[in-house]
Write a protein that holds these residues in place. Structure first.
Motif, PDB file in Angstrom:
ATOM      1  N   ALA A 220       0.839  -1.206   0.000  1.00 29.09           N
ATOM      2  CA  ALA A 220       0.000   0.000   0.000  1.00 29.09           C
ATOM      3  C   ALA A 220       0.872   1.253   0.000  1.00 29.09           C
ATOM      4  CB  ALA A 220      -0.936  -0.009   1.202  1.00 29.09           C
ATOM      5  N   ARG A 221       1.884   1.281   0.847  1.00 25.99           N
ATOM      6  CA  ARG A 221       2.765   2.466   0.920  1.00 25.99           C
ATOM      7  C   ARG A 221       3.532   2.669  -0.385  1.00 25.99           C
ATOM      8  NH1 ARG A 221       4.230   1.576   7.144  1.00 25.99           N
ATOM      9  NH2 ARG A 221       2.654   3.002   7.987  1.00 25.99           N
ATOM     10  N   SER A 222       3.811   1.591  -1.101  1.00 25.96           N
ATOM     11  CA  SER A 222       4.536   1.727  -2.371  1.00 25.96           C
ATOM     12  C   SER A 222       3.708   2.479  -3.412  1.00 25.96           C
ATOM     13  CB  SER A 222       4.931   0.351  -2.921  1.00 25.96           C
ATOM     14  OG  SER A 222       3.816  -0.313  -3.510  1.00 25.96           O
ATOM     15  N   GLN A 223       2.414   2.596  -3.178  1.00 30.17           N
ATOM     16  CA  GLN A 223       1.527   3.273  -4.122  1.00 30.17           C
ATOM     17  C   GLN A 223       1.203   4.714  -3.712  1.00 30.17           C
ATOM     18  OE1 GLN A 223       0.521   1.665  -7.115  1.00 30.17           O
ATOM     19  NE2 GLN A 223       2.216   0.450  -6.306  1.00 30.17           N
ATOM     20  N   ILE A 224       1.718   5.171  -2.558  1.00 33.69           N
ATOM     21  CA  ILE A 224       1.424   6.530  -2.099  1.00 33.69           C
ATOM     22  C   ILE A 224       1.853   7.521  -3.185  1.00 33.69           C
ATOM     23  CG2 ILE A 224       2.097   8.319  -0.423  1.00 33.69           C
ATOM     24  CD1 ILE A 224       1.949   6.154   1.732  1.00 33.69           C
ATOM     25  N   GLY A 225       0.960   8.425  -3.505  1.00 34.11           N
ATOM     26  CA  GLY A 225       1.184   9.400  -4.566  1.00 34.11           C
ATOM     27  C   GLY A 225       0.592   8.989  -5.900  1.00 34.11           C
ATOM     28  N   ARG A 226       0.183   7.735  -6.021  1.00 38.10           N
ATOM     29  CA  ARG A 226      -0.425   7.278  -7.276  1.00 38.10           C
ATOM     30  C   ARG A 226      -1.659   8.122  -7.552  1.00 38.10           C
ATOM     31  NH1 ARG A 226      -2.613   1.189  -8.665  1.00 38.10           N
ATOM     32  NH2 ARG A 226      -3.119   1.631 -10.823  1.00 38.10           N
ATOM     33  N   PRO A 227      -1.786   8.644  -8.765  1.00 39.47           N
ATOM     34  CA  PRO A 227      -2.889   9.556  -9.047  1.00 39.47           C
ATOM     35  C   PRO A 227      -4.249   8.896  -9.125  1.00 39.47           C
ATOM     36  CG  PRO A 227      -1.564   9.233 -11.005  1.00 39.47           C
ATOM     37  CD  PRO A 227      -0.895   8.476  -9.889  1.00 39.47           C
ATOM     38  N   ARG A 228      -5.196   9.682  -8.981  1.00 36.68           N
ATOM     39  CA  ARG A 228      -6.642   9.545  -8.993  1.00 36.68           C
ATOM     40  C   ARG A 228      -7.268   8.211  -9.403  1.00 36.68           C
ATOM     41  NH1 ARG A 228      -8.894  11.813 -14.483  1.00 36.68           N
ATOM     42  NH2 ARG A 228     -10.764  11.257 -13.399  1.00 36.68           N
ATOM     43  N   HIS A 229      -8.517   8.107  -8.991  1.00 33.46           N
ATOM     44  CA  HIS A 229      -9.382   7.015  -9.422  1.00 33.46           C
ATOM     45  C   HIS A 229      -9.576   7.090 -10.934  1.00 33.46           C
ATOM     46  CE1 HIS A 229     -10.854   7.384  -5.272  1.00 33.46           C
ATOM     47  NE2 HIS A 229     -11.406   6.201  -5.412  1.00 33.46           N
ATOM     48  N   LEU A 230      -9.715   5.967 -11.555  1.00 29.49           N
ATOM     49  CA  LEU A 230     -10.173   5.896 -12.940  1.00 29.49           C
ATOM     50  C   LEU A 230     -11.273   4.846 -12.966  1.00 29.49           C
ATOM     51  CD1 LEU A 230      -6.836   5.977 -14.981  1.00 29.49           C
ATOM     52  CD2 LEU A 230      -8.527   7.792 -14.746  1.00 29.49           C
ATOM     53  N   LEU A 231     -12.470   5.271 -12.624  1.00 22.60           N
ATOM     54  CA  LEU A 231     -13.579   4.327 -12.585  1.00 22.60           C
ATOM     55  C   LEU A 231     -13.901   3.876 -13.997  1.00 22.60           C
ATOM     56  CD1 LEU A 231     -15.892   6.027  -9.962  1.00 22.60           C
ATOM     57  CD2 LEU A 231     -14.484   4.000  -9.654  1.00 22.60           C
ATOM     58  N   PRO A 232     -14.269   2.648 -14.217  1.00 23.25           N
ATOM     59  CA  PRO A 232     -14.455   1.606 -13.221  1.00 23.25           C
ATOM     60  C   PRO A 232     -13.243   0.697 -13.045  1.00 23.25           C
ATOM     61  CG  PRO A 232     -15.388   0.876 -15.282  1.00 23.25           C
ATOM     62  CD  PRO A 232     -14.783   2.242 -15.534  1.00 23.25           C
ATOM     63  N   HIS A 233     -12.065   1.090 -13.548  1.00 28.67           N
ATOM     64  CA  HIS A 233     -10.931   0.165 -13.551  1.00 28.67           C
ATOM     65  C   HIS A 233      -9.847   0.441 -12.515  1.00 28.67           C
ATOM     66  CE1 HIS A 233     -12.748  -1.510 -17.068  1.00 28.67           C
ATOM     67  NE2 HIS A 233     -12.785  -0.318 -17.623  1.00 28.67           N
ATOM     68  N   ARG A 234      -9.908   1.550 -11.813  1.00 21.72           N
ATOM     69  CA  ARG A 234      -8.904   1.822 -10.783  1.00 21.72           C
ATOM     70  C   ARG A 234      -9.578   2.567  -9.640  1.00 21.72           C
ATOM     71  NH1 ARG A 234      -3.502   4.396 -12.723  1.00 21.72           N
ATOM     72  NH2 ARG A 234      -4.636   6.338 -12.584  1.00 21.72           N
ATOM     73  N   SER A 235     -10.338   1.844  -8.868  1.00 24.52           N
ATOM     74  CA  SER A 235     -11.062   2.424  -7.743  1.00 24.52           C
ATOM     75  C   SER A 235     -10.321   2.115  -6.440  1.00 24.52           C
ATOM     76  CB  SER A 235     -12.482   1.845  -7.672  1.00 24.52           C
ATOM     77  OG  SER A 235     -12.423   0.477  -7.282  1.00 24.52           O
ATOM     78  N   CYS A 236     -10.852   2.647  -5.369  1.00 25.35           N
ATOM     79  CA  CYS A 236     -10.255   2.367  -4.054  1.00 25.35           C
ATOM     80  C   CYS A 236     -10.327   0.875  -3.727  1.00 25.35           C
ATOM     81  CB  CYS A 236     -10.938   3.209  -2.970  1.00 25.35           C
ATOM     82  SG  CYS A 236     -12.728   3.023  -2.905  1.00 25.35           S
ATOM     83  N   GLU A 237     -11.372   0.202  -4.172  1.00 26.26           N
ATOM     84  CA  GLU A 237     -11.487  -1.239  -3.924  1.00 26.26           C
ATOM     85  C   GLU A 237     -10.449  -2.012  -4.748  1.00 26.26           C
ATOM     86  OE1 GLU A 237     -14.915  -4.680  -3.518  1.00 26.26           O
ATOM     87  OE2 GLU A 237     -15.240  -3.064  -4.956  1.00 26.26           O
ATOM     88  N   HIS A 238     -10.215  -1.610  -6.003  1.00 20.22           N
ATOM     89  CA  HIS A 238      -9.154  -2.229  -6.808  1.00 20.22           C
ATOM     90  C   HIS A 238      -7.825  -2.123  -6.065  1.00 20.22           C
ATOM     91  CE1 HIS A 238     -11.873  -1.468 -10.320  1.00 20.22           C
ATOM     92  NE2 HIS A 238     -11.356  -2.614 -10.721  1.00 20.22           N
ATOM     93  N   PHE A 239      -7.536  -0.920  -5.570  1.00 22.72           N
ATOM     94  CA  PHE A 239      -6.285  -0.664  -4.865  1.00 22.72           C
ATOM     95  C   PHE A 239      -6.155  -1.559  -3.635  1.00 22.72           C
ATOM     96  CE2 PHE A 239      -4.656   1.635  -1.106  1.00 22.72           C
ATOM     97  CZ  PHE A 239      -3.306   1.592  -1.400  1.00 22.72           C
ATOM     98  N   ALA A 240      -7.173  -1.574  -2.780  1.00 21.91           N
ATOM     99  CA  ALA A 240      -7.108  -2.333  -1.531  1.00 21.91           C
ATOM    100  C   ALA A 240      -6.973  -3.835  -1.790  1.00 21.91           C
ATOM    101  CB  ALA A 240      -8.331  -2.038  -0.667  1.00 21.91           C
ATOM    102  N   LEU A 241      -7.731  -4.359  -2.748  1.00 24.41           N
ATOM    103  CA  LEU A 241      -7.633  -5.793  -3.046  1.00 24.41           C
ATOM    104  C   LEU A 241      -6.287  -6.143  -3.665  1.00 24.41           C
ATOM    105  CD1 LEU A 241     -11.257  -6.551  -4.231  1.00 24.41           C
ATOM    106  CD2 LEU A 241     -10.115  -7.433  -2.190  1.00 24.41           C
ATOM    107  N   TRP A 242      -5.724  -5.238  -4.466  1.00 29.70           N
ATOM    108  CA  TRP A 242      -4.388  -5.472  -5.022  1.00 29.70           C
ATOM    109  C   TRP A 242      -3.358  -5.565  -3.897  1.00 29.70           C
ATOM    110  CZ3 TRP A 242       0.101  -2.619  -4.657  1.00 29.70           C
ATOM    111  CH2 TRP A 242       1.172  -3.093  -5.429  1.00 29.70           C
TER     112      TRP A 242
END
Length: 158
Positions: free
Chosen positions: A97-119
């Protein structure tokens, strides 16, 4: 500060939250949705202190950030721990999770907060919530297309 966990989740938990857990809050906006993140720090009583999640003043400027739990919670009274089986240790989940800090914005429906957390937990980027939205839209637009085609066929057959 007590987290006010949803009663359904309280029954399944030992009243503590572990570092590396997937946590989500219900956001009540015109369209209500679940906002997900990874617990990165807990206190001695198992209460979450920090969460890594998409955060910003708007969807357009949101990026992965580590914020205090209260910022993540953002006034929501419905908080749940999602019982996912991680492929990594809690320390590895938080490091991912920390390795992704700074990663830009959501891109729904393919890069949501749920995508991030499950990854972070499983190495698979997926979202049950986004999939439900995609199915709903495909049903609506599929029905609309079928109706338009049906009208066209009737009009052309006259």
């Amino acid at each position: 500060t007590h987290t006010h966990l949803h009663p359904r989740m309280m029954a399944d938990m030992v009243h503590t939250i572990d570092m590396g857990a997937l946590i989500r809050v219900k956001r009540e906006t015109p369209i209500s949705y679940w906002h997900s993140g990874i617990v990165s720090e807990v206190d001695d009583h198992g209460e979450p202190l920090k969460i890594i999640h998409y955060h910003g003043n708007s969807k357009a400027d949101s990026k992965v950030q580590e914020t205090p739990f209260e910022v993540f919670k953002s006034g929501s009274t419905r908080v749940e721990i999602v019982p996912e089986v991680p492929l990594f240790t809690p320390e590895e989940v938080v490091a991912r999770a920390r390795s992704q800090i700074g990663r830009p914005r959501h891109l729904l429906p393919h890069r949501s907060c749920e995508h991030f957390a499950l990854w972070c937990l499983t190495a698979f980027s997926q979202s049950h919530q986004s999939r439900q939205i995609e199915y709903s839209y495909s049903f609506i637009f599929g029905g609309l297309l079928f109706t338009v085609l049906g009208i066209a066929v009737v009009m052309l057959s006259r």
